[in-house]
Enzyme design. Structure first.
Site, PDB file in Angstrom:
ATOM      1  N   PRO A 295       1.390  62.551  33.402  1.00 37.62           N
ATOM      2  CA  PRO A 295       0.029  62.594  33.006  1.00 37.62           C
ATOM      3  C   PRO A 295      -1.151  62.950  33.917  1.00 37.62           C
ATOM      4  O   PRO A 295      -0.959  63.133  34.384  1.00 37.62           O
ATOM      5  CB  PRO A 295      -0.093  61.511  32.214  1.00 37.62           C
ATOM      6  CG  PRO A 295       1.055  60.707  32.796  1.00 37.62           C
ATOM      7  CD  PRO A 295       2.215  61.132  33.627  1.00 37.62           C
ATOM      8  N   ARG A 297      -5.090  64.895  32.368  1.00 37.63           N
ATOM      9  CA  ARG A 297      -5.734  64.693  31.760  1.00 37.63           C
ATOM     10  C   ARG A 297      -6.116  63.072  31.638  1.00 37.63           C
ATOM     11  O   ARG A 297      -7.362  62.537  31.029  1.00 37.63           O
ATOM     12  CB  ARG A 297      -5.832  65.567  30.188  1.00 37.63           C
ATOM     13  CG  ARG A 297      -6.875  65.829  29.401  1.00 37.63           C
ATOM     14  CD  ARG A 297      -6.136  66.528  28.231  1.00 37.63           C
ATOM     15  NE  ARG A 297      -6.117  67.980  28.264  1.00 37.63           N
ATOM     16  CZ  ARG A 297      -6.488  68.872  28.591  1.00 37.63           C
ATOM     17  NH1 ARG A 297      -7.689  68.883  28.403  1.00 37.63           N
ATOM     18  NH2 ARG A 297      -5.572  69.734  28.520  1.00 37.63           N
ATOM     19  N   ARG A 334     -15.021  75.031  30.692  1.00 41.91           N
ATOM     20  CA  ARG A 334     -13.893  75.067  29.850  1.00 41.91           C
ATOM     21  C   ARG A 334     -14.549  75.631  28.005  1.00 41.91           C
ATOM     22  O   ARG A 334     -13.165  75.660  26.885  1.00 41.91           O
ATOM     23  CB  ARG A 334     -13.951  73.395  29.178  1.00 41.91           C
ATOM     24  CG  ARG A 334     -12.565  72.925  30.614  1.00 41.91           C
ATOM     25  CD  ARG A 334     -12.049  71.558  30.564  1.00 41.91           C
ATOM     26  NE  ARG A 334     -10.921  71.536  29.296  1.00 41.91           N
ATOM     27  CZ  ARG A 334     -11.184  71.567  28.507  1.00 41.91           C
ATOM     28  NH1 ARG A 334     -12.454  70.589  28.354  1.00 41.91           N
ATOM     29  NH2 ARG A 334      -9.820  71.071  27.511  1.00 41.91           N
ATOM     30  N   CYS A 365     -26.971  82.837  34.065  1.00 42.91           N
ATOM     31  CA  CYS A 365     -27.277  83.621  33.631  1.00 42.91           C
ATOM     32  C   CYS A 365     -26.184  85.124  33.050  1.00 42.91           C
ATOM     33  O   CYS A 365     -25.562  85.644  33.503  1.00 42.91           O
ATOM     34  CB  CYS A 365     -27.934  85.079  34.386  1.00 42.91           C
ATOM     35  SG  CYS A 365     -29.020  86.703  34.033  1.00 42.91           S
ATOM     36  N   TYR A 394     -10.132  68.895  34.830  1.00 48.36           N
ATOM     37  CA  TYR A 394     -10.667  70.542  34.347  1.00 48.36           C
ATOM     38  C   TYR A 394     -11.908  70.588  34.576  1.00 48.36           C
ATOM     39  O   TYR A 394     -12.600  71.708  33.708  1.00 48.36           O
ATOM     40  CB  TYR A 394      -9.513  70.770  32.940  1.00 48.36           C
ATOM     41  CG  TYR A 394      -8.036  70.257  33.010  1.00 48.36           C
ATOM     42  CD1 TYR A 394      -7.205  71.086  33.758  1.00 48.36           C
ATOM     43  CD2 TYR A 394      -7.715  69.711  31.814  1.00 48.36           C
ATOM     44  CE1 TYR A 394      -6.274  70.484  34.129  1.00 48.36           C
ATOM     45  CE2 TYR A 394      -5.910  69.394  32.180  1.00 48.36           C
ATOM     46  CZ  TYR A 394      -5.657  70.002  33.308  1.00 48.36           C
ATOM     47  OH  TYR A 394      -4.739  69.593  33.327  1.00 48.36           O
TER      48      TYR A 394
END
Length: 441
Positions: A295, A297, A334, A365, A394
């Site tokens: 594991p 995340r 993400r 930008c 992440y």
């Protein structure tokens, strides 16, 4: 906001994390800033470890998948919690070693490990290396031969299980850059190849079916398929795998489209996997393999938030309202990559009624520099502190210096106290490796 009490709203109407007011955090450390709740991270490590201990007699380990968030502090926590770690690069290995993490408890992954990374792994006595190509097996065998040592290895296999998640994070399909397919004989061929290597000690197999998965059935199906493969290999070659690394991929809450996961839900994942493994071992009269779960995340994702300061606000009549923050895709790419959905709130006005729907835009930008869309907020004002939730995994890991923006610092909060675990980047840090050739001076 969830049963683990990572986040609360205090009497001032401010968001708290780990017992500390986020407005105070923003004032002390500035924004943007990644904030992690230490208690949450430890609780998640402990719930997984307890499952292995209680449901599988301690015959296994939890290997924190540190690509989710890698730094010395998180490795130090993992060491204290007596779990293993999973790394995927020389840089992650170097960080873990510098943090004093025991190398024998490191699992090293990667579909294209570089020669120097394999050498570094062997020189640092990494416990297990997961092989992902014939070439890698050949190189690693040569590295070990030159050093007169034998390396424990696993082979990454592909059981062909489709998980209900974003296509970019499905990793066990037949068409995948990862692993050897069970169905076409490639996994069996790789097994024979590794067994022929004098300086490689094949311990078993690894698989990983994807990420952000909420259903239990894909994990059970994968466990069954890999156990079938283990039994088949034993009957055909006599080799019996001692270790099964079933990977990770357990889902977390990002927004109201996701279920809010309880600690018991993660226990149920493992209960189902372990039950399937035990049943197959009994069916085939083989030993129950040493079980590794990875594991990442689910350990750090909900433990982390990112704090920003609201800047420009732009409303396009009848179309959209943009609320800009002092961060962007350089600290959270993400949405740009996966259209990942996030929840956000005004941390300094957390009790106020949400009256408008906005798009949270970054300062880069780039027209695609969006953090979240269709976010319900009170009427935002410049200077408000915005918290984007579930950014522990992440976000820092994938951050960049795009537009030469500084990667935000990270702090760890425990019992209402906060301190840096990753210091702020400066402009000098950004230009440190720039070189101007003499001919340009």
């Amino acid at each position: 906001m969830n049963e683990r009490d990572t986040l609360k709203i205090n009497r001032l109407g401010h968001l708290e994390i780990g017992g500390m007011d986020t407005v105070e955090i923003a004032g002390k450390f500035g924004t943007p800033v990644y904030v992690f709740d230490e208690a949450h991270i430890r609780n998640m490590m402990r719930v997984y470890k307890a499952c292995i201990d209680n449901l599988y007699g301690g015959n296994g380990t939890v290997a924190y998948a540190s690509k989710a968030f890698s730094c010395k502090a998180v490795y130090a926590i993992a060491k204290q919690e007596k779990i293993s770690i999973d790394i995927v690069s020389g840089g992650e290995l170097y960080t873990a070693v510098k943090a004093g993490f025991p190398a024998e408890n490191i699992y090293m992954h990667g579909n294209n490990k570089l020669v120097h990374e394999l050498e570094e792994a062997v020189d640092n006595k990494v416990g297990t290396i997961i092989l992902d190509s014939f070439r890698e097996a050949d190189i690693l065998n040569s590295v070990c031969k030159a050093r007169g040592t034998v390396q424990n290895v696993l082979i990454r296999i592909n059981p062909g299980v489709e998980a209900h998640t974003h296509a970019f994070v499905q990793t066990a399909r037949t068409d995948s850059k990862f692993g050897f397919s069970v169905s076409d004989g490639a996994a069996e061929e790789m097994t024979a190849h590794v067994l022929s290597k004098e300086f490689l000690n094949l311990k078993g197999y690894h698989c990983h079916i994807g990420s952000q998965i909420f259903e239990k059935e894909p994990f059970v199906l994968a466990a069954n398929k890999v156990m079938d493969f283990i039994a088949s290999i034993k009957s055909r070659s006599g080799f019996e795998a001692q270790t099964l690394n079933i990977g990770g991929g357990f889902g977390i809450w990002y927004n109201d489209e996701d279920p809010e996961m309880k600690l018991s839900d993660y226990s149920e994942y493992l209960d189902c996997i372990i039950t399937a493994i035990k049943a197959k071992a009994k069916q085939y009269s083989i030993n129950e393999p040493y079980l590794v779960i990875e594991p990442g995340r689910s350990i750090v994702g909900e433990a982390g938030i990112t704090l920003y300061t609201v800047g420009a606000i732009k409303e396009i009549a009848g179309i959209k309202k943009y609320v800009a923050i002092d961060g962007g895709m350089f600290d959270n790419p993400r949405y740009a990559l996966y259209q990942s959905k996030y929840s956000a709130l005004l941390a300094n006005r957390a009790k106020e009624e949400c009256t408008e729907k906005v798009t949270v835009a970054g300062k880069c930008c780039e027209s695609g520099d969006i953090i979240a869309v269709d976010v319900q907020l009170p009427k935002a004002k410049s200077g408000d502190i915005m918290a984007v939730l579930s950014t522990g995994a992440y976000n820092y890991s994938m951050a960049s210096n795009y537009n030469r923006n500084a990667v935000p610092p990270a702090i760890l909060v425990k019992d209402g106290q906060a301190e840096y675990i990753i210091k702020p980047q400066t402009y000098e840090d950004i230009v440190r490796n720039d070189v101007v050739p003499d001919r340009l001076k």
